[in-house]
Design a protein around this motif. Structure first.
Motif, mmCIF file in Angstrom:
data_model
loop_
_atom_site.group_PDB
_atom_site.id
_atom_site.type_symbol
_atom_site.label_atom_id
_atom_site.label_comp_id
_atom_site.label_asym_id
_atom_site.label_seq_id
_atom_site.Cartn_x
_atom_site.Cartn_y
_atom_site.Cartn_z
ATOM 1 N N VAL A 158 20.350 19.113 7.053
ATOM 2 C CA VAL A 158 19.371 20.155 7.367
ATOM 3 C C VAL A 158 18.096 19.921 6.566
ATOM 4 O O VAL A 158 18.150 19.694 5.354
ATOM 5 C CB VAL A 158 19.925 21.562 7.039
ATOM 6 N N ALA A 159 16.958 19.968 7.242
ATOM 7 C CA ALA A 159 15.650 19.973 6.585
ATOM 8 C C ALA A 159 14.886 21.169 7.142
ATOM 9 O O ALA A 159 14.647 21.239 8.351
ATOM 10 C CB ALA A 159 14.895 18.675 6.834
ATOM 11 N N LYS A 160 14.531 22.107 6.279
ATOM 12 C CA LYS A 160 13.927 23.356 6.755
ATOM 13 C C LYS A 160 12.787 23.780 5.839
ATOM 14 O O LYS A 160 12.914 23.779 4.617
ATOM 15 C CB LYS A 160 14.990 24.456 6.812
ATOM 16 N N ASN A 161 11.663 24.113 6.448
ATOM 17 C CA ASN A 161 10.482 24.596 5.716
ATOM 18 C C ASN A 161 10.017 23.592 4.662
ATOM 19 O O ASN A 161 9.652 23.967 3.544
ATOM 20 C CB ASN A 161 10.771 25.955 5.048
ATOM 21 N N CYS A 162 10.040 22.324 5.030
ATOM 22 C CA CYS A 162 9.601 21.269 4.111
ATOM 23 C C CYS A 162 8.327 20.607 4.618
ATOM 24 O O CYS A 162 7.938 20.764 5.771
ATOM 25 C CB CYS A 162 10.697 20.205 3.947
ATOM 26 N N GLU A 163 7.696 19.876 3.731
ATOM 27 C CA GLU A 163 6.513 19.096 4.090
ATOM 28 C C GLU A 163 6.756 17.651 3.679
ATOM 29 O O GLU A 163 7.215 17.372 2.567
ATOM 30 C CB GLU A 163 5.277 19.652 3.383
ATOM 31 N N PHE A 164 6.469 16.736 4.602
ATOM 32 C CA PHE A 164 6.666 15.309 4.346
ATOM 33 C C PHE A 164 5.325 14.602 4.418
ATOM 34 O O PHE A 164 4.618 14.715 5.420
ATOM 35 C CB PHE A 164 7.624 14.701 5.368
ATOM 36 N N GLU A 165 4.982 13.879 3.380
ATOM 37 C CA GLU A 165 3.742 13.105 3.363
ATOM 38 C C GLU A 165 4.095 11.623 3.229
ATOM 39 O O GLU A 165 4.604 11.191 2.190
ATOM 40 C CB GLU A 165 2.844 13.536 2.205
ATOM 41 N N LEU A 166 3.813 10.872 4.263
ATOM 42 C CA LEU A 166 4.107 9.450 4.264
ATOM 43 C C LEU A 166 2.803 8.666 4.295
ATOM 44 O O LEU A 166 1.844 9.059 4.949
ATOM 45 C CB LEU A 166 4.955 9.077 5.477
ATOM 46 N N THR A 167 2.800 7.534 3.607
ATOM 47 C CA THR A 167 1.637 6.651 3.617
ATOM 48 C C THR A 167 2.041 5.335 4.246
ATOM 49 O O THR A 167 2.795 4.565 3.659
ATOM 50 C CB THR A 167 1.103 6.407 2.202
ATOM 51 N N THR A 168 1.587 5.108 5.466
ATOM 52 C CA THR A 168 1.887 3.844 6.133
ATOM 53 C C THR A 168 0.937 2.767 5.623
ATOM 54 O O THR A 168 -0.199 3.037 5.250
ATOM 55 C CB THR A 168 1.733 3.978 7.654
ATOM 56 N N GLY A 169 1.427 1.561 5.611
ATOM 57 C CA GLY A 169 0.624 0.457 5.117
ATOM 58 C C GLY A 169 0.776 0.222 3.633
ATOM 59 O O GLY A 169 0.245 -0.753 3.098
ATOM 60 N N ARG A 170 1.490 1.122 2.958
ATOM 61 C CA ARG A 170 1.714 0.930 1.513
ATOM 62 C C ARG A 170 2.557 -0.320 1.268
ATOM 63 O O ARG A 170 2.355 -1.067 0.329
ATOM 64 C CB ARG A 170 2.385 2.164 0.918
ATOM 65 N N TYR A 171 3.560 -0.510 2.176
ATOM 66 C CA TYR A 171 4.412 -1.696 2.108
ATOM 67 C C TYR A 171 4.322 -2.412 3.458
ATOM 68 O O TYR A 171 5.043 -2.055 4.392
ATOM 69 C CB TYR A 171 5.856 -1.310 1.789
#
Length: 221
Positions: free
Chosen positions: A154-167
């Motif tokens: 379960v993932a609820k009321n979360c925020e995900f910040e991803l940085t593409t191109g880092r790897y």
């Protein structure tokens, strides 16, 4: 005399009927709250209470019992993957003084492998902003034997910040559920509930120097 004997007998029966319930209640596992505070906590001297929290989620998971909740009060980080196995846990953020969610700079691996499941692992009210390589939450349990015996993620009321191109040349997923082979079939390790989350993807284009741009996606399921 007969009436008094019957009263004593009924009182004894009532007491005996209560004893197993009391014993079961005192022997229950899980259901407690374990506190983590990266600023004021201590993995050596802390005991996981609100007044003496642990410093790391690693220590809290190690100390937790099946069914416990781990409450994260401040920003936390880990260069090594945080592993959860063979226990149901909720990891929840506690709002900071400014009202924001705690930031988690880490990735999680869920790897149940015993036959006592299925288990439920839930993440709530957290901001994930990992700077290490890997999927943010990867479910790769091997204990699921059929569609009727599957773990819950379960993932609820979360925020995900991803940085593409880092790897360069790699792909980073918010949630990755790995299927394992059971005989001639493949069985997924968990059923996903992904509700009221925000996913932000920040990309860096190093070829033309245009810098960063962010795409946010709000999800509800």
């Amino acid at each position: 005399m007969k009436r008094r004997f019957l009263s004593l007998l009924l009182a004894t029966l009532m007491l005996c009927s209560l004893l197993p319930v009391t014993a079961a209640a005192s022997g229950q596992e899980g259901g407690s709250t374990i506190y983590v505070n990266a600023e004021t906590g201590n993995d050596e001297s802390g005991d996981g209470t609100q007044g003496a929290p642990y410093q790391t989620i690693h220590k809290a998971i190690e100390a937790a019992r099946d069914g416990d909740t781990i409450t994260v009060a401040e920003n936390v980080s880990s260069s090594a993957p945080i592993t959860i196995s063979n226990k149901s846990l909720t990891i929840a953020g506690q709002a900071k003084a400014d009202g924001s969610m705690p930031t988690v700079d880490a990735i999680f691996e869920i790897a149940h492998d015993d036959e006592d499941g299925p288990y439920t692992v839930a993440f709530k009210n957290l901001k994930f902003a990992p700077t290490v390589q890997g999927n943010v939450i990867e479910e790769k349990s091997t204990n699921a034997t059929s569609a009727d015996n599957v773990n819950q993620l379960v993932a609820k009321n979360c925020e995900f910040e991803l940085t593409t191109g880092r790897y360069p040349g790699t792909t980073q997923a918010v949630v990755a559920i790995v299927a394992t082979r059971q005989g001639e079939n493949y069985v997924t390790g968990a059923q996903l509930t992904f509700q009221n989350n925000i996913v932000k993807t920040t990309s860096y284009d190093s070829d033309d120097g245009s810098g960063y741009y962010t795409v946010a996606v709000s999800t509800s399921a």
